[in-house]
Write a protein that holds these residues in place. Structure first.
Motif, mmCIF file in Angstrom:
data_model
loop_
_atom_site.group_PDB
_atom_site.id
_atom_site.type_symbol
_atom_site.label_atom_id
_atom_site.label_comp_id
_atom_site.label_asym_id
_atom_site.label_seq_id
_atom_site.Cartn_x
_atom_site.Cartn_y
_atom_site.Cartn_z
ATOM 1 N N ALA A 248 0.820 -1.216 0.000
ATOM 2 C CA ALA A 248 0.000 0.000 0.000
ATOM 3 C C ALA A 248 0.856 1.269 0.000
ATOM 4 O O ALA A 248 0.520 2.262 -0.667
ATOM 5 N N GLY A 249 1.970 1.259 0.743
ATOM 6 C CA GLY A 249 2.836 2.441 0.797
ATOM 7 C C GLY A 249 3.391 2.781 -0.571
ATOM 8 O O GLY A 249 3.377 3.952 -0.992
ATOM 9 N N ARG A 250 3.878 1.773 -1.294
ATOM 10 C CA ARG A 250 4.433 2.011 -2.626
ATOM 11 C C ARG A 250 3.359 2.468 -3.606
ATOM 12 O O ARG A 250 3.605 3.307 -4.468
ATOM 13 N N VAL A 251 2.160 1.871 -3.475
ATOM 14 C CA VAL A 251 1.062 2.246 -4.365
ATOM 15 C C VAL A 251 0.708 3.723 -4.174
ATOM 16 O O VAL A 251 0.559 4.492 -5.133
ATOM 17 N N LYS A 252 0.608 4.136 -2.897
ATOM 18 C CA LYS A 252 0.245 5.521 -2.596
ATOM 19 C C LYS A 252 1.352 6.483 -3.012
ATOM 20 O O LYS A 252 1.096 7.539 -3.602
ATOM 21 N N GLU A 253 2.599 6.117 -2.702
ATOM 22 C CA GLU A 253 3.734 6.982 -3.024
ATOM 23 C C GLU A 253 3.891 7.156 -4.532
ATOM 24 O O GLU A 253 4.219 8.245 -5.018
ATOM 25 N N GLY A 254 3.641 6.111 -5.288
ATOM 26 C CA GLY A 254 3.808 6.201 -6.732
ATOM 27 C C GLY A 254 2.593 6.722 -7.462
ATOM 28 O O GLY A 254 2.648 6.939 -8.671
ATOM 29 N N GLY A 255 1.480 6.924 -6.766
ATOM 30 C CA GLY A 255 0.262 7.403 -7.395
ATOM 31 C C GLY A 255 -0.281 6.430 -8.437
ATOM 32 O O GLY A 255 -0.739 6.838 -9.508
ATOM 33 N N ALA A 289 7.368 -1.296 -13.109
ATOM 34 C CA ALA A 289 7.190 -1.092 -14.550
ATOM 35 C C ALA A 289 6.491 0.222 -14.862
ATOM 36 O O ALA A 289 6.765 0.848 -15.895
ATOM 37 N N VAL A 290 5.567 0.677 -13.987
ATOM 38 C CA VAL A 290 4.784 1.886 -14.299
ATOM 39 C C VAL A 290 5.408 3.160 -13.731
ATOM 40 O O VAL A 290 4.808 4.241 -13.843
ATOM 41 N N GLU A 291 6.579 3.051 -13.144
ATOM 42 C CA GLU A 291 7.190 4.238 -12.530
ATOM 43 C C GLU A 291 7.429 5.359 -13.541
ATOM 44 O O GLU A 291 7.183 6.526 -13.272
ATOM 45 N N GLY A 292 7.916 5.013 -14.715
ATOM 46 C CA GLY A 292 8.301 6.056 -15.644
ATOM 47 C C GLY A 292 7.275 6.391 -16.709
ATOM 48 O O GLY A 292 7.606 7.044 -17.699
ATOM 49 N N VAL A 293 6.023 5.967 -16.544
ATOM 50 C CA VAL A 293 4.993 6.255 -17.549
ATOM 51 C C VAL A 293 4.002 7.263 -16.978
ATOM 52 O O VAL A 293 3.888 7.439 -15.764
ATOM 53 N N ARG A 295 0.533 7.322 -17.447
ATOM 54 C CA ARG A 295 -0.683 6.673 -16.907
ATOM 55 C C ARG A 295 -0.251 5.436 -16.133
ATOM 56 O O ARG A 295 0.160 4.435 -16.710
ATOM 57 N N LYS A 296 -0.344 5.525 -14.820
ATOM 58 C CA LYS A 296 0.095 4.431 -13.946
ATOM 59 C C LYS A 296 -1.133 3.647 -13.474
ATOM 60 O O LYS A 296 -1.908 4.145 -12.652
ATOM 61 N N SER A 297 -1.292 2.439 -13.988
ATOM 62 C CA SER A 297 -2.457 1.632 -13.586
ATOM 63 C C SER A 297 -2.082 0.148 -13.561
ATOM 64 O O SER A 297 -1.270 -0.319 -14.359
ATOM 65 N N ILE A 298 -2.707 -0.536 -12.629
ATOM 66 C CA ILE A 298 -2.535 -2.000 -12.482
ATOM 67 C C ILE A 298 -3.929 -2.600 -12.304
ATOM 68 O O ILE A 298 -4.721 -2.107 -11.483
ATOM 69 N N LEU A 299 -4.206 -3.643 -13.053
ATOM 70 C CA LEU A 299 -5.500 -4.322 -12.967
ATOM 71 C C LEU A 299 -5.258 -5.775 -12.579
ATOM 72 O O LEU A 299 -4.459 -6.479 -13.215
ATOM 73 N N ILE A 300 -5.974 -6.222 -11.524
ATOM 74 C CA ILE A 300 -5.868 -7.616 -11.062
ATOM 75 C C ILE A 300 -7.236 -8.270 -11.255
ATOM 76 O O ILE A 300 -8.216 -7.847 -10.650
ATOM 77 N N ARG A 301 -7.265 -9.296 -12.105
ATOM 78 C CA ARG A 301 -8.516 -10.026 -12.364
ATOM 79 C C ARG A 301 -8.334 -11.499 -12.013
ATOM 80 O O ARG A 301 -7.241 -12.054 -12.182
ATOM 81 N N ALA A 302 -9.411 -12.110 -11.537
ATOM 82 C CA ALA A 302 -9.364 -13.536 -11.202
ATOM 83 C C ALA A 302 -10.723 -14.163 -11.490
ATOM 84 O O ALA A 302 -11.760 -13.607 -11.141
#
Length: 391
Positions: A248-255, A289-293, A295-302
């Protein structure tokens, strides 16, 4: 002389040739009219003691002859029985008897053959059952041996991989250790000078380096450890949620915008801690992977994957750049990484692949179009009853 006969051609004919005087007397008195008195021409074949005889008539027919005296022996009644019907009846009776005997022999042979077949079948079944029992026992023994050998090979493979990693590990450890030494020395000097603020910064740096070393040794320890803990039903939704809490910390820090689409009733056969570690490694790579782009987004599907066997499919996709083809082919090997030196060890995906295989699953990666990449984890689904018991 035959006076009466059943056949006209036998009437008024002597049974044997007449003497000359007898023929003269008959010719003189003519008691039989103008009949020519030709003998019957019967040929005696057999004469038995009981008065019966066998003759053959002029036409070749065989008869059985029986004589009965009448009128005080002056006359005699001769009975002729045609032997052809009797012989035919006897032949038929003989044939029927022979056929009956043959049928009886065949039936007896069939019964005996059937009895032998049944006996042989029972013996074969007994032998087959014994062989099957022996084979089943051998299969169980071999299966147990193979499982033990497989566990040993997996463990040996891990240790062999660790041996291959040793040079890189020494390098990875030496860097933070050298930085620790430098930071510690600087902190002592800063404290002596009274620069408490600068010393605090060095101590913070020391803490980060220690945590990095901890992560490295923890990953290696998990990889080398021969796990024997039983697998159970693990909620995919819960494992993803716990993994995201850790990051969560990395997610918040990286936006980074993280979205999930997971069936709440989805359970897989796994180990809770190791499944979270697998997901953490993949999501952490996605964050990198999304640090330098822009639009930073990650999708988790199951969800469920309907194939030959029903399995769970977990897909983690990111909006970062695509992965180079040469790296994509080797990315589950140790120390293969696209991260700059000092930032990545190249062990996370290797460990994740190993964990997925230990659950009976697989881990794959592919590029998306026009950009981005996704990692797909397939794991065996847990039975509903088992999953409910863990709920």
């Amino acid at each position: 002389m035959t006076i009466l006969a059943a056949r006209d051609e036998w009437r008024y004919r002597p049974m044997a040739p007449l003497s000359v005087p007898t023929r003269d007397d008959i010719a003189r008195f003519k008691p039989y009219g103008n009949h020519d008195l030709v003998p019957l021409g019967w040929t005696l074949v057999d004469q038995s003691e009981n008065g019966t005889a066998r003759i053959i008539a002029e036409n070749g027919t065989a008869y059985t002859v029986s004589e009965v005296p009448i009128n005080r022996g002056l006359w005699k009644l001769v009975l002729l029985d045609d032997e052809a019907p009797t012989r035919q009846t006897a032949l038929i009776i003989g044939i029927i008897s022979g056929l009956a005997a043959l049928v009886a022999l065949l039936a007896l042979g069939l019964v005996e053959q059937r009895r032998r077949e049944i006996k042989q079948r029972l013996a074969s079944q007994a032998a087959l059952q014994a062989a099957n029992d022996m084979l089943e026992t051998r299969v169980q023994e071999r299966t147990a041996e193979l499982r033990a050998a497989q566990d040993e090979l997996v463990h040996a493979g891990k240790l062999a991989a660790l041996g291959q990693m040793s040079a890189g590990i020494v390098h990875e450890l030496n860097q933070p250790l050298a930085a620790l030494q430098t930071a510690a020395d600087n902190a002592v000097l800063l404290v002596d000078r009274g620069s408490i603020g600068d010393a605090r910064g060095n101590l913070t740096r020391i803490g980060e380096l220690v945590r990095r070393l901890g992560r490295l040794t923890s990953q290696l320890r998990v990889f080398a450890y021969k796990s024997s803990s039983p697998l159970g039903a693990v909620s995919v939704e819960h494992a993803v949620a716990e993994s995201l809490k850790i990051l969560a910390g990395r997610v918040k820090e990286g936006g980074v915008a993280v979205a999930t689409e997971i069936d709440a009733k989805l359970f897989v056969v796994a180990d809770q801690t190791r499944l979270e570690q697998l997901l953490c490694n993949i999501v952490a790579n996605a964050l990198d992977a999304v640090e330098g782009v822009e639009r930073k987004s990650i999708l988790i599907r199951a969800g469920r994957e309907e194939a030959q066997t029903v399995r769970c499919r977990i897909v983690i996709s990111n909006s970062g750049p695509t992965i180079a083809s040469d790296v994509l082919q080797r990315m589950f090997e140790p120390f293969v990484t696209t991260k700059p030196a000092g930032k990545g060890l190249g062990l996370g995906l290797m460990l994740s692949n190993h964990i997925a295989r230990s659950f009976g699953g697989e881990l794959h990666a592919r590029n998306l179009t026009p950009d981005g990449a996704e990692f797909v984890v397939t794991l065996p689904l847990a039975e509903i009853a088992e999953a409910a018991s863990h709920g």
